[in-house]
Design a protein around this motif. Structure first.
Motif, PDB file in Angstrom:
ATOM      1  N   ASN A   1       0.848  -1.198   0.000  1.00  0.00           N
ATOM      2  CA  ASN A   1       0.000   0.000   0.000  1.00  0.00           C
ATOM      3  C   ASN A   1       0.876   1.238   0.000  1.00  0.00           C
ATOM      4  N   GLN A   2       0.611   2.147  -0.912  1.00  0.00           N
ATOM      5  CA  GLN A   2       1.334   3.415  -0.907  1.00  0.00           C
ATOM      6  C   GLN A   2       0.711   4.339   0.129  1.00  0.00           C
ATOM      7  N   GLN A   3       1.552   4.983   0.923  1.00  0.00           N
ATOM      8  CA  GLN A   3       1.094   5.907   1.953  1.00  0.00           C
ATOM      9  C   GLN A   3       1.799   7.243   1.782  1.00  0.00           C
ATOM     10  N   THR A   4       1.135   8.303   2.170  1.00  0.00           N
ATOM     11  CA  THR A   4       1.747   9.626   2.197  1.00  0.00           C
ATOM     12  C   THR A   4       1.853  10.039   3.657  1.00  0.00           C
ATOM     13  N   LEU A   5       3.091  10.237   4.097  1.00  0.00           N
ATOM     14  CA  LEU A   5       3.360  10.653   5.469  1.00  0.00           C
ATOM     15  C   LEU A   5       3.780  12.105   5.469  1.00  0.00           C
ATOM     16  N   TRP A   6       3.805  12.719   6.631  1.00  0.00           N
ATOM     17  CA  TRP A   6       4.061  14.141   6.811  1.00  0.00           C
ATOM     18  C   TRP A   6       5.379  14.304   7.564  1.00  0.00           C
ATOM     19  N   ALA A   7       6.241  15.220   7.116  1.00  0.00           N
ATOM     20  CA  ALA A   7       7.480  15.549   7.832  1.00  0.00           C
ATOM     21  C   ALA A   7       7.570  17.069   7.944  1.00  0.00           C
ATOM     22  N   LYS A   8       7.756  17.553   9.155  1.00  0.00           N
ATOM     23  CA  LYS A   8       7.844  18.997   9.360  1.00  0.00           C
ATOM     24  C   LYS A   8       9.101  19.552   8.692  1.00  0.00           C
ATOM     25  N   ALA A   9       8.958  20.675   8.028  1.00  0.00           N
ATOM     26  CA  ALA A   9      10.082  21.283   7.307  1.00  0.00           C
ATOM     27  C   ALA A   9      11.166  21.775   8.261  1.00  0.00           C
ATOM     28  N   ASP A  10      10.796  22.082   9.510  1.00  0.00           N
ATOM     29  CA  ASP A  10      11.793  22.590  10.453  1.00  0.00           C
ATOM     30  C   ASP A  10      12.528  21.476  11.204  1.00  0.00           C
ATOM     31  N   ASN A  11      12.248  20.214  10.897  1.00  0.00           N
ATOM     32  CA  ASN A  11      12.965  19.081  11.495  1.00  0.00           C
ATOM     33  C   ASN A  11      14.203  18.824  10.633  1.00  0.00           C
ATOM     34  N   LYS A  12      15.226  19.677  10.810  1.00  0.00           N
ATOM     35  CA  LYS A  12      16.416  19.671   9.949  1.00  0.00           C
ATOM     36  C   LYS A  12      17.164  18.339   9.990  1.00  0.00           C
ATOM     37  N   GLU A  13      17.245  17.709  11.172  1.00  0.00           N
ATOM     38  CA  GLU A  13      17.940  16.422  11.281  1.00  0.00           C
ATOM     39  C   GLU A  13      17.267  15.375  10.402  1.00  0.00           C
ATOM     40  N   LEU A  14      15.961  15.311  10.450  1.00  0.00           N
ATOM     41  CA  LEU A  14      15.223  14.347   9.640  1.00  0.00           C
ATOM     42  C   LEU A  14      15.402  14.634   8.152  1.00  0.00           C
ATOM     43  N   ILE A  15      15.296  15.887   7.765  1.00  0.00           N
ATOM     44  CA  ILE A  15      15.415  16.256   6.350  1.00  0.00           C
ATOM     45  C   ILE A  15      16.796  15.863   5.821  1.00  0.00           C
ATOM     46  N   GLU A  16      17.835  16.061   6.623  1.00  0.00           N
ATOM     47  CA  GLU A  16      19.185  15.641   6.217  1.00  0.00           C
ATOM     48  C   GLU A  16      19.246  14.137   6.002  1.00  0.00           C
ATOM     49  N   LYS A  17      18.647  13.374   6.909  1.00  0.00           N
ATOM     50  CA  LYS A  17      18.639  11.916   6.773  1.00  0.00           C
ATOM     51  C   LYS A  17      17.874  11.488   5.519  1.00  0.00           C
ATOM     52  N   LEU A  18      16.789  12.183   5.222  1.00  0.00           N
ATOM     53  CA  LEU A  18      16.000  11.858   4.028  1.00  0.00           C
ATOM     54  C   LEU A  18      16.804  12.100   2.749  1.00  0.00           C
ATOM     55  N   GLU A  19      17.666  13.120   2.774  1.00  0.00           N
ATOM     56  CA  GLU A  19      18.498  13.426   1.609  1.00  0.00           C
ATOM     57  C   GLU A  19      19.431  12.266   1.278  1.00  0.00           C
ATOM     58  N   ASN A  20      19.789  11.471   2.278  1.00  0.00           N
ATOM     59  CA  ASN A  20      20.732  10.371   2.083  1.00  0.00           C
ATOM     60  C   ASN A  20      20.051   9.051   1.716  1.00  0.00           C
ATOM     61  N   LEU A  21      18.740   9.033   1.654  1.00  0.00           N
ATOM     62  CA  LEU A  21      18.028   7.807   1.291  1.00  0.00           C
ATOM     63  C   LEU A  21      17.955   7.669  -0.225  1.00  0.00           C
ATOM     64  N   THR A  22      17.883   6.423  -0.675  1.00  0.00           N
ATOM     65  CA  THR A  22      17.703   6.160  -2.095  1.00  0.00           C
ATOM     66  C   THR A  22      16.308   5.579  -2.308  1.00  0.00           C
ATOM     67  N   MET A  23      15.795   5.753  -3.494  1.00  0.00           N
ATOM     68  CA  MET A  23      14.467   5.238  -3.814  1.00  0.00           C
ATOM     69  C   MET A  23      14.436   3.723  -3.600  1.00  0.00           C
TER      70      MET A  23
END
Length: 124
Positions: free
Chosen positions: A46-68
């Motif tokens: 099942n495809q899901q759409t989750l929410w990530a706060k833009a001000d959670n800089k640590e999380l956003i950095e980790k997401l940048e390092n993920l691959t599809m």
């Protein structure tokens, strides 16, 4: 409700701050990222759409390092409306070597944020 979700990461999409009309009320939607993931439940993908706060800089950095299509474990906060999940907010990504520390720190941070929000609401 805090939880850990095992998902397949697909992509993140930036969403600008905006106002939307829900019923007769105008609601402010904060700047955030939509995380598109696949989860397996009942032997179905099942495809899901989750929410990530833009001000959670640590999380956003980790997401940048993920691959599809990378499999990841996410710490999430599930928000309910009328007894059903309405919004799932991603708080952090778990890695094997830091899993326990990440979970503990994230749960403490969220608990503190929730306490501060309750105090602020009581003061209003």
């Amino acid at each position: 409700m805090l939880s850990i979700a095992k998902v397949i990461y697909k992509e993140k999409q930036y969403v600008e701050e905006r106002e939307i009309l829900i019923g007769k009320k105008v609601q402010q939607v904060e700047e955030h990222y939509n995380l598109i993931v696949d989860e397996v439940s009942d032997n179905r993908i099942n495809q899901q759409t989750l929410w990530a706060k833009a001000d959670n800089k640590e999380l956003i950095e980790k997401l940048e390092n993920l691959t599809m299509y990378q499999q990841v474990k996410l710490v999430v906060n599930v928000n309910f409306y009328e007894g059903k999940p309405s919004k799932i907010v991603v708080l952090d990504i778990l890695t094997d070597e830091t899993e326990a520390q990440t979970i503990e720190a994230t749960f403490k941070r969220v608990e503190q944020e929730q306490q501060e929000a309750r105090k602020k609401k009581e003061q209003e």
